[in-house]
Design an enzyme around this catalytic site. Structure first.
Site, PDB file in Angstrom:
ATOM      1  N   GLY A  87       0.754  -1.285  -0.073  1.00 26.30           N
ATOM      2  CA  GLY A  87       0.144  -0.144   0.067  1.00 26.30           C
ATOM      3  C   GLY A  87       0.686   1.216  -0.046  1.00 26.30           C
ATOM      4  O   GLY A  87       2.280   1.283   0.148  1.00 26.30           O
ATOM      5  N   GLY A  89       2.587   3.815   1.416  1.00 28.87           N
ATOM      6  CA  GLY A  89       3.335   4.038   2.786  1.00 28.87           C
ATOM      7  C   GLY A  89       3.563   5.400   3.083  1.00 28.87           C
ATOM      8  O   GLY A  89       3.879   5.667   4.337  1.00 28.87           O
ATOM      9  N   GLY A 123       7.082   7.444   6.552  1.00 28.27           N
ATOM     10  CA  GLY A 123       5.985   8.359   5.672  1.00 28.27           C
ATOM     11  C   GLY A 123       6.573   9.362   4.998  1.00 28.27           C
ATOM     12  O   GLY A 123       6.058   9.837   4.101  1.00 28.27           O
ATOM     13  N   ARG A 180      -2.253  -1.009  -9.875  1.00 29.62           N
ATOM     14  CA  ARG A 180      -1.109  -2.033 -10.052  1.00 29.62           C
ATOM     15  C   ARG A 180      -1.555  -3.402 -10.288  1.00 29.62           C
ATOM     16  O   ARG A 180      -2.570  -3.517  -9.824  1.00 29.62           O
ATOM     17  CB  ARG A 180      -0.221  -1.750  -8.838  1.00 29.62           C
ATOM     18  N   ASP A 245       3.933  -4.797  -7.407  1.00 29.79           N
ATOM     19  CA  ASP A 245       3.319  -3.289  -7.135  1.00 29.79           C
ATOM     20  C   ASP A 245       3.931  -2.398  -7.937  1.00 29.79           C
ATOM     21  O   ASP A 245       3.350  -1.168  -7.696  1.00 29.79           O
ATOM     22  CB  ASP A 245       3.632  -3.622  -5.606  1.00 29.79           C
ATOM     23  N   ASN A 246       4.898  -2.626  -8.656  1.00 26.63           N
ATOM     24  CA  ASN A 246       5.450  -1.513  -9.289  1.00 26.63           C
ATOM     25  C   ASN A 246       5.184  -1.576 -10.865  1.00 26.63           C
ATOM     26  O   ASN A 246       5.911  -1.067 -11.641  1.00 26.63           O
ATOM     27  CB  ASN A 246       7.104  -1.255  -9.194  1.00 26.63           C
ATOM     28  N   ASP A 255       7.436   4.533 -10.169  1.00 17.97           N
ATOM     29  CA  ASP A 255       8.458   4.186  -9.092  1.00 17.97           C
ATOM     30  C   ASP A 255       9.868   4.126  -9.757  1.00 17.97           C
ATOM     31  O   ASP A 255      10.481   3.122 -10.029  1.00 17.97           O
ATOM     32  CB  ASP A 255       7.949   2.931  -8.422  1.00 17.97           C
TER      33      ASP A 255
END
Length: 480
Positions: A87, A89, A123, A180, A245-246, A255
């Site tokens: 997620g 972050g 974060g 994604r 996720d990328n 990313d």
């Protein structure tokens, strides 16, 4: 005039389990590094003139009217290992804007503070990765490669702790979407078929309105990624962290953590410090894309009425990725070599050049750019061992003769496909080191130069040059 964003937030209307609604965490003393006004105009965003007010906006201290800020949840395979919940972050999506031409884009703040998905992180982002992503994503856009974009960058006036105390920063990222492969994986892993169906419908409506169902989406994603990876490789780009996720469903590059561009050509080149086994090496990128897309296919299976038939169909589709990629890659190589027609032996001619570059220490960008000029034999000057090129040049010239294209037309065509300038790793590092000391002039110069990568300009000759051995960057870091 107050800042105005043409928000129309559709992702925020999905069920709450897709995200956490939250605002960015304010920062102490934001300062504007850059704002991409041409991009803002493209998006239909109206921005004021005050640097101080823009810094407050793009730091997340002020949330624009109409925003629906949220952090997205997703899962993913990272270096082949499964993570069931990842997620955003350190990112908060402000919302979606609809540009004057009707195109829809996410606007997201990276480095916006802790979220429920921060996994022990703070974060925040530090200045180096923010500048790297700004530089490289905008360079990729100028190179004609599908990519997320950078709308703004700000300093925060705060320190973040990484390997040392680093200045904090926030990047405003623009994307066709942030959906994604890992977004689909998240809901598939939870056997949440209703959410999967909602995500499928949303993704198709947003990106591929002409396709139908899971099979149609998979087919579109396969083609988009085949085209994208071929374009990456055509400029010597190594993403470095091709986790699921990328990988976007839109087909955009996303990313830019440990990414890098090759100087001297090496098929198995790796820059990323965390890629210890070369999983994401330059020449491995097509195979990894296929692996990732197989994970997408697996995630889509619960939406198919006949699982066994779907497995057979999807396996065949994913196995066909290699042929799709080869078609795209060979097309990129023909264009880079100025070959107009498609003839037997073209791919071998291109691969022979790449092999000679690897054997003779050829600079990937400079070799192709020199071949695009009026004296292509000067490409030998971009080799550590120039003699390796001569036999290849003879074969290439014979092949060009079969196309019978005028020299001027060939040069113009090739120069439009072979950049003079890429964001070389050592120049990015110089920019970051200067910026950490408060000097943003090198950043401004490099970003200006990279807006026009296909033109030779003497004033930027130093930015085009191969790094000296003492300057060469051998390793890159995520910096997150």
């Amino acid at each position: 005039m107050p800042d105005a964003f043409p928000f129309d937030n559709t992702y925020a209307s999905l069920p709450d389990r897709f995200f956490t609604r939250m605002s960015p965490k304010p920062v102490a003393e934001p300062g504007l590094i850059a704002v991409n006004r041409p991009l803002a105009e493209r998006l239909g965003i109206t921005l004021g003139e005050s640097d101080a007010e823009l810094a407050q906006l793009f730091a997340g201290n002020v949330v624009p009217m109409g925003a629906a800020p949220l952090a997205q949840v997703y899962a993913g395979h990272q270096f082949g290992g499964w993570s069931q919940q990842l997620g955003d972050g350190r990112a908060v999506m402000l919302g979606e804007v609809v540009a004057p031409d009707g195109a829809r884009f996410d606007v997201q703040l990276k480095g916006a503070g802790q979220t429920p998905y921060s996994r022990m992180g703070d974060g925040r982002a530090w200045l180096g990765p923010v500048l790297r992503e700004y530089i490289v994503s905008e360079a990729m856009a100028a190179l004609g490669i599908p990519t997320t974009r950078a709308l703004a960058a700000v300093t925060t006036g705060e320190i973040v702790l990484r390997e040392a105390r680093m200045p904090g920063a926030v990047l405003t990222r623009v994307a066709a979407s942030h959906i994604r492969v890992g977004t689909f994986q998240y809901f598939a892993a939870r056997q949440d078929v209703d959410a999967l169906q909602a995500l499928l419908d949303h993704t198709i409506a947003r990106h591929y309105p002409d396709v139908d169902g899971p099979s149609g989406l998979l087919d579109a994603a396969l083609q988009a990624q085949a085209d994208l990876i071929a374009k990456w490789m055509g400029v010597g780009f190594i993403h470095g962290v091709m986790n699921t996720d990328n990988m976007t469903l839109s087909g955009e590059t996303i990313d830019y953590g440990p990414c890098a561009f090759m100087d001297t050509y090496e098929a198995n080149k790796v820059f990323s410090s965390i890629d210890q086994f070369g999983r994401y090496a330059y020449a491995q990128q097509p195979q990894i894309a296929a692996w990732n897309l197989a994970q997408l296919a697996t995630a889509l299976l619960p939406l198919m009425p006949d699982r066994d038939a779907a497995i057979e169909e999807f396996t065949e589709a994913v196995n066909g990725f290699a042929a799709r990629f080869d078609t795209a890659w060979h097309g990129v190589l023909r264009a880079k070599l100025g070959l107009v027609s498609e003839q037997e032996g073209d791919a071998q001619l291109a691969f022979d050049l790449l092999n000679r570059m690897e054997q003779g220490g050829g600079d990937f960008t400079q070799v192709f750019r020199a071949l695009s000029g009026p004296e292509p034999e000067r490409a030998a000057e971009a080799f550590a061992a120039p003699a390796v090129l001569a036999p290849w040049l003879k074969a290439w010239r014979a092949r060009l003769a079969r196309d019978n294209v005028a020299k001027a037309a060939r040069i113009a065509s090739m120069q439009a496909d072979n950049p003079a300038l890429i964001p070389r790793n050592h120049r990015i590092e110089e920019v970051i080191q200067a910026a950490v000391k408060g000097d943003f002039a090198p950043f401004e110069r490099l970003t200006t130069a990279l807006q026009d990568p296909f033109t030779d300009r003497p004033e930027f000759a130093d930015l085009q040059a191969t790094p000296a051995r003492s300057e060469a960057v051998t390793q890159t870091f995520c910096g997150t």
